[in-house]
Design an enzyme around this catalytic site. Structure first.
Site, mmCIF file in Angstrom:
data_model
loop_
_atom_site.group_PDB
_atom_site.id
_atom_site.type_symbol
_atom_site.label_atom_id
_atom_site.label_comp_id
_atom_site.label_asym_id
_atom_site.label_seq_id
_atom_site.Cartn_x
_atom_site.Cartn_y
_atom_site.Cartn_z
ATOM 1 N N THR A 51 0.902 -1.054 -0.039
ATOM 2 C CA THR A 51 -0.174 -0.008 0.106
ATOM 3 C C THR A 51 0.820 1.160 0.098
ATOM 4 O OG1 THR A 51 -1.676 -1.147 1.390
ATOM 5 C CG2 THR A 51 -1.801 1.306 1.155
ATOM 6 N N LYS A 70 2.156 11.797 -0.633
ATOM 7 C CA LYS A 70 3.426 12.783 -0.576
ATOM 8 C C LYS A 70 3.668 13.548 -1.813
ATOM 9 C CE LYS A 70 2.288 11.617 2.911
ATOM 10 N NZ LYS A 70 1.671 10.569 3.435
ATOM 11 N N ILE A 92 -6.069 10.600 6.162
ATOM 12 C CA ILE A 92 -6.432 10.323 4.729
ATOM 13 C C ILE A 92 -7.095 11.583 4.571
ATOM 14 C CG2 ILE A 92 -7.368 9.147 2.846
ATOM 15 C CD1 ILE A 92 -6.342 6.533 4.101
ATOM 16 N N GLU A 128 -16.975 14.737 9.980
ATOM 17 C CA GLU A 128 -16.551 13.655 10.926
ATOM 18 C C GLU A 128 -17.638 13.273 12.006
ATOM 19 O OE1 GLU A 128 -13.460 12.166 11.849
ATOM 20 O OE2 GLU A 128 -14.749 11.601 13.474
ATOM 21 N N GLY A 169 -11.169 4.601 7.668
ATOM 22 C CA GLY A 169 -10.238 4.008 8.380
ATOM 23 C C GLY A 169 -10.143 2.607 7.360
ATOM 24 N N HIS A 214 21.065 27.166 15.584
ATOM 25 C CA HIS A 214 20.121 28.098 15.424
ATOM 26 C C HIS A 214 20.398 28.601 13.911
ATOM 27 C CE1 HIS A 214 18.133 32.074 16.015
ATOM 28 N NE2 HIS A 214 19.135 32.624 15.448
#
Ligand code: FAD
Ligand code: NAI
Length: 469
Positions: free
Chosen positions: A43, A53, A184, A203, A272, A448
């Site tokens: 996958t 990505k 996702i 959601e 999911g 830094h």
């Protein structure tokens, strides 16, 4: 003649399986890996981590040009989307990396058995017409998309899609509805939002990104809302009907109540994933799955059947590529008689949105629950706005949060929202693996100007003494 064809046979060539195969071969075991797909990598390389990505990275550039971030830095551009080319570079990335695994298999002398494997007995599988025997067998069959009852996914029509279909949309939908505010939904919702879609995320729970730190969940939703994604929380989708190129969703409050409808050109179902165990012939070896369809294992990745092991998305735990990979290494080492261990308490999670969201260890809520008292937990927080590099780079959103046990100062968890949070979280993982205190991080010199200085400052904030705030 040897009793078996192979010392080890791995079923599945995703990050769990291919890594297990390579490590087993490195340890001198005669190894084969069965994979049903046309290409290796599972996958993750084919339809998961890598192609997502590729689209996130490319769309991030488009967005920076389109939303004024580049103009703010003195670069005036009017971007024009060439979506075919964007898909082309995604496919190139997948092609290069999956072929890379093929090369690694050859280099390490791992035999690739092409086809889906089915158990005949605990030492024998059938792959296509071939019967293969091995002393030890590792199940690394991964996971597939969870279906939503009443919603039929058809990636070829581009109207109701799962993550695989959402990676391949041939044009930018005008209105996209994402079902599920998890990883996702947010990653792929972000891609199409950046490229011009009007995105709504539905959601079921009262907040996005379940399992993550409470502050992180709330703050990231605010950031995504600013970017134009609309959220409907505590809402469930009860059905989706399709007419031609349009979908109509039926929604209800999660707690019950009046239904409403919503139209969309594209619906992404991302609620999911579930383990792949169907068709494996587990009955033939007397191996049962648990209620969630997962294969239970012990600390060493052994199943209840002798010489049969399991790793990755098909076993309980986080469904992440790096977790599968580490388990793949450990299981091979255990089979070879070495000691393979994965510390499941220190597995980083990263959401590759803009900014990135990352965490490792306990959330604040889990830490308080574990310690049994809020006073036993100390939290240090540092905003990215006060980090010189983030501010200079026009990346003001987010924060780093270090959670430590009050008495011992030992770090229990670290969470971050920052442009490069996924990279920053690695140091927190190492610190926790070595049992670091927040003081250890605070007194470690950080270069830094880097975003990582915010990790040091958040650690200093645990003792109430950050410098730049
Ligand atoms: P898989 O990668 O699912 O591989 C299992 C393989 O086994 C498959 O190729 C399958 O064809 C094969 N197989 C199954 N049954 C058989 C059989 N009987 N015989 C032979 N072969 C079989 N995780 C991250 O950590 N980072 C990310 O950025 C990330 N992004 C993701 C984005 C998307 C869109 C998706 C869907 C997932 C993403 N994930 C990410 C999750 C990640 O892909 C999985 O956690 C990971 O691939 C699990 O590895 P695995 O080896 O257990 O299984
Ligand atoms: P998820 O578990 O991350 O999120 C699913 C979301 O859908 C949850 O918030 C859940 O509450 C919600 N939901 C469930 N049923 C619903 C319903 N009927 N209506 C509305 N909302 C509902 O799952 P997702 O996003 O599908 O990803 C699957 C897995 O893939 C993840 O758990 C993760 O392990 C892996 N992944 C990892 C990535 C990364 O590491 N960056 C990227 C993409 C996937």
């Amino acid at each position: 003649m040897a009793e078996y064809d192979y010392d080890v046979l791995i079923i599945g060539a995703g990050p769990g399986g291919y890594v297990a195969a390579i490590r087993a071969a490195q340890l001198g075991l005669k190894t084969a890996c069965a994979e049903g797909r046309e290409t290796l990598g599972g996958t993750c390389l084919n339809v998961g981590c890598i192609p997502s990505k590729a689209m996130l990275h490319a769309s991030e550039y488009f967005d920076a040009a389109a939303n004024g971030t580049m103009a703010d830095m003195g670069i005036d551009v009017a971007p024009k989307l060439n979506l075919d080319k964007m898909h082309g570079q995604r496919l190139d990335a997948v092609d290069g990396l999956t072929k890379g695994i093929e090369f690694l298999f050859k280099k390490n002398k791992v035999d690739w058995k092409k086809g889906y494997a089915t158990f005949q007995d605990a030492h024998t599988v059938k792959v296509g017409d071939e019967t293969v025997t091995a002393k030890d067998i590792v199940i690394a069959t991964g996971s597939s998309v969870t279906q939503l009852p009443g919603v039929e996914v058809d990636n070829s029509k581009h109207v109701v899609v799962d993550s695989t279909g959402a990676l391949e949309l041939p044009k930018v939908p005008k209105k996209m509805v994402v079902i599920g505010g998890g990883v996702i939904g947010l990653e792929l919702g972000s891609v199409w939002n950046r490229l011009g879609a009007d995105v709504t995320c539905i959601e079921f729970l009262d907040e996005i990104l379940p399992g993550m730190d409470g502050d992180v969940r709330k703050e990231s939703r605010k950031i995504f809302s600013k970017q134009g994604i609309e959220f409907k929380l505590s809402t469930k989708v009860t059905g989706v009907s399709v007419k031609g190129k349009k979908a109509t969703l039926t929604l209800e409050p999660a707690a019950g109540g009046d239904a409403e409808t919503m139209e969309a050109d594209c619906v992404l179902v991302s609620i999911g994933r579930r383990p792949n165990t169907d068709g494996l012939g587990l009955d033939a070896i007397g191996l049962e799955t648990n209620q969630r369809g997962q294969i239970e294992i012990d600390h060493d990745f052994r199943t209840s059947v002798d010489n049969v092991w399991a790793v990755g998305d098909c076993v309980p735990g986080l469904m992440l590529a790096h977790k599968a990979e580490d388990e793949g290494i450990a299981v091979a080492e255990n089979i070879a008689g070495e000691t393979g261990i994965v510390n499941h308490d220190v597995i980083p999670s990263v959401v590759y949105t803009w900014p990135e969201i990352a965490g490792v260890g306990l959330t604040t809520e889990q830490a308080i629950e574990k310690m049994g008292d809020k006073a036993k937990v100390k939290v240090g927080k540092f905003p990215m706005m006060a980090n010189s590099r983030a501010k200079t780079n026009h990346e003001p959103d987010g924060f780093v949060k270090v959670i430590a046990e009050a008495e011992s100062d030992r770090v229990l968890g670290v969470w971050a929202i920052a442009s490069v949070a996924g990279t920053m979280i690695a140091e927190a993982g190492i610190a926790m693996e070595f049992g670091a205190t927040s003081e250890d991080i605070a007194y470690t010199c950080h270069a830094h100007p880097t975003h990582s200085e915010a990790v040091k400052e958040a650690a200093m904030a645990v003792q109430g003494k950050p410098i730049h705030m």
